[in-house]
Motif scaffolding. Sequence first.
Motif, mmCIF file in Angstrom:
data_model
loop_
_atom_site.group_PDB
_atom_site.id
_atom_site.type_symbol
_atom_site.label_atom_id
_atom_site.label_comp_id
_atom_site.label_asym_id
_atom_site.label_seq_id
_atom_site.Cartn_x
_atom_site.Cartn_y
_atom_site.Cartn_z
ATOM 1 N N ASP A 108 0.849 -1.195 0.000
ATOM 2 C CA ASP A 108 0.000 0.000 0.000
ATOM 3 C C ASP A 108 0.880 1.239 0.000
ATOM 4 O O ASP A 108 1.182 1.803 1.058
ATOM 5 C CB ASP A 108 -0.918 -0.021 1.226
ATOM 6 N N PRO A 109 1.330 1.687 -1.172
ATOM 7 C CA PRO A 109 2.265 2.821 -1.233
ATOM 8 C C PRO A 109 1.723 4.106 -0.623
ATOM 9 O O PRO A 109 2.511 4.964 -0.212
ATOM 10 C CB PRO A 109 2.498 2.987 -2.744
ATOM 11 N N LEU A 110 0.406 4.259 -0.534
ATOM 12 C CA LEU A 110 -0.160 5.474 0.052
ATOM 13 C C LEU A 110 -0.010 5.509 1.569
ATOM 14 O O LEU A 110 -0.098 6.580 2.179
ATOM 15 C CB LEU A 110 -1.639 5.603 -0.320
ATOM 16 N N PRO A 168 2.311 9.001 3.124
ATOM 17 C CA PRO A 168 2.109 9.681 1.841
ATOM 18 C C PRO A 168 0.710 10.247 1.670
ATOM 19 O O PRO A 168 0.547 11.349 1.123
ATOM 20 C CB PRO A 168 2.403 8.574 0.821
ATOM 21 N N ILE A 169 -0.299 9.544 2.158
ATOM 22 C CA ILE A 169 -1.675 10.002 1.984
ATOM 23 C C ILE A 169 -1.966 11.267 2.790
ATOM 24 O O ILE A 169 -2.944 11.980 2.522
ATOM 25 C CB ILE A 169 -2.663 8.865 2.359
ATOM 26 N N VAL A 215 2.510 0.895 -6.925
ATOM 27 C CA VAL A 215 1.882 2.155 -7.346
ATOM 28 C C VAL A 215 1.138 1.939 -8.658
ATOM 29 O O VAL A 215 1.733 1.522 -9.656
ATOM 30 C CB VAL A 215 2.936 3.267 -7.503
ATOM 31 N N THR A 216 -0.146 2.213 -8.652
ATOM 32 C CA THR A 216 -0.979 2.077 -9.848
ATOM 33 C C THR A 216 -0.985 3.400 -10.617
ATOM 34 O O THR A 216 -0.614 4.450 -10.077
ATOM 35 C CB THR A 216 -2.412 1.711 -9.466
ATOM 36 N N PRO A 217 -1.418 3.388 -11.882
ATOM 37 C CA PRO A 217 -1.522 4.655 -12.623
ATOM 38 C C PRO A 217 -2.360 5.695 -11.892
ATOM 39 O O PRO A 217 -2.049 6.893 -11.943
ATOM 40 C CB PRO A 217 -2.153 4.224 -13.946
ATOM 41 N N PRO A 221 -0.325 10.389 -9.798
ATOM 42 C CA PRO A 221 -0.422 11.833 -9.546
ATOM 43 C C PRO A 221 -0.597 12.173 -8.070
ATOM 44 O O PRO A 221 -0.141 13.224 -7.612
ATOM 45 C CB PRO A 221 -1.642 12.254 -10.370
ATOM 46 N N VAL A 222 -1.247 11.293 -7.303
ATOM 47 C CA VAL A 222 -1.446 11.537 -5.870
ATOM 48 C C VAL A 222 -0.100 11.540 -5.154
ATOM 49 O O VAL A 222 0.213 12.446 -4.364
ATOM 50 C CB VAL A 222 -2.384 10.470 -5.263
ATOM 51 N N LEU A 223 0.728 10.539 -5.431
ATOM 52 C CA LEU A 223 2.019 10.427 -4.765
ATOM 53 C C LEU A 223 2.995 11.502 -5.246
ATOM 54 O O LEU A 223 3.769 12.043 -4.455
ATOM 55 C CB LEU A 223 2.602 9.038 -4.988
ATOM 56 N N GLU A 224 2.961 11.807 -6.538
ATOM 57 C CA GLU A 224 3.834 12.865 -7.052
ATOM 58 C C GLU A 224 3.478 14.209 -6.424
ATOM 59 O O GLU A 224 4.355 14.988 -6.035
ATOM 60 C CB GLU A 224 3.722 12.942 -8.577
ATOM 61 N N SER A 225 2.183 14.461 -6.285
ATOM 62 C CA SER A 225 1.734 15.699 -5.650
ATOM 63 C C SER A 225 2.138 15.734 -4.176
ATOM 64 O O SER A 225 2.538 16.786 -3.657
ATOM 65 C CB SER A 225 0.216 15.833 -5.778
#
Length: 381
Positions: A108-110, A168-169, A215-217, A221-225
């Motif tokens: 769960d990368p988030l 990250p979240i 990390v899914t597509p 953008p969520v993680l990059e942000s």
Amino acid sequence: MRVLVAFDKFKGSLSATEACQVAARGLAHEKAIVDIRQVPVADGGEGTVQAVAASLSGRGILHASVMDALGRPIDAPFFLSDDRPSPFAVLEMAAAAGLEQIPPHLRDPLRATSRGAGLLIRVAQQSGASTILIGLGGSATNDGGAGLAAALGYRFLDAQGAALDPLPINLHRVARIEPPEAGVSLPSIVGLADVTAPLLGPQGATAVFGPQKGVTPAMMPVLESALTHLACQVAASLKCDFRDAPGAGAAGGCGFGLLAFLQARLESGFQRIAKITGLEEAMRACDCVVTGEGRLDRQTLLGKAPAGVAAMARSLGKPVHAIAGSAPPQDLPALREQFDSVHLLQTGGMTLETALRNAPQLLEEASRALAAKLTAEPPCR
């Protein structure tokens, strides 16, 4: 003939030390090989602690009760030297926030955190280390090192001044970062990585390394942000900006975190470990070199340990041969430009499971076959 055996790990089957021992056993079948020196190698990923411990005396491999990337209790090893008056410790991100510790269905990368690595740094410091070398390979995280920093006393606050768990979240909610309280000391930190990626962008932590961590597509953008916001808050609160530093993207941005929060420096993992273990000195005394790891591919040539061994061997005019568990057929031409020969354990219709299960026997057989070829040819180019 004098041969240096310098293997990295065969993931899932043999440690670097075990691979060296097995290969040496195979090479020893040829009487013309009169001396075999073993120096396990690593580049900052899994196996770095073992490689150092196999080459140095010290207090050996110690253990710390920390947490993995999901916050579950885990026992993490680290090496502590006996250098006086300034002992150093060698740690791995992979031991306290490693991808291999998390089953694919739980990744769960988030919500993955590097906090366990910070706890491991603290234990190593309390054990007496004045300098800490931390390998940045094999992480499951994408938090920019915020979790690691939180474990060492940094506070991440929202707009109302409430403390946040810097997963990250949650990073987009960080409005201020406060350093540790006065009097909290940190050791000298060196991050070990052969990754030169920046924190952000198409060559950054999320884009390049995120997919292998789950990390899914949709998450991209969520993680990059999140990392972009973290970098901006670090610049505002701590008055430093390392987002574009080479290696900032290592270990899901922990390279950035080490630079920004711990005033660390980043070094080549292979080069630093090679210096510690005396690899170059051993290589100068040999006629040829045998290296390898579980898988060779184009990524190997971007800084993995066998490529480092090959580059060092070429600089010293030594032939270098590679034995690997497997390699993509399309990558073999590029690999053969770097190694004098490449030998694979997984051949024909052999499955990966069979190769992993029988890795010791296959590696010994491949080493024995290579020894026969080496002793039938001149030892130098």
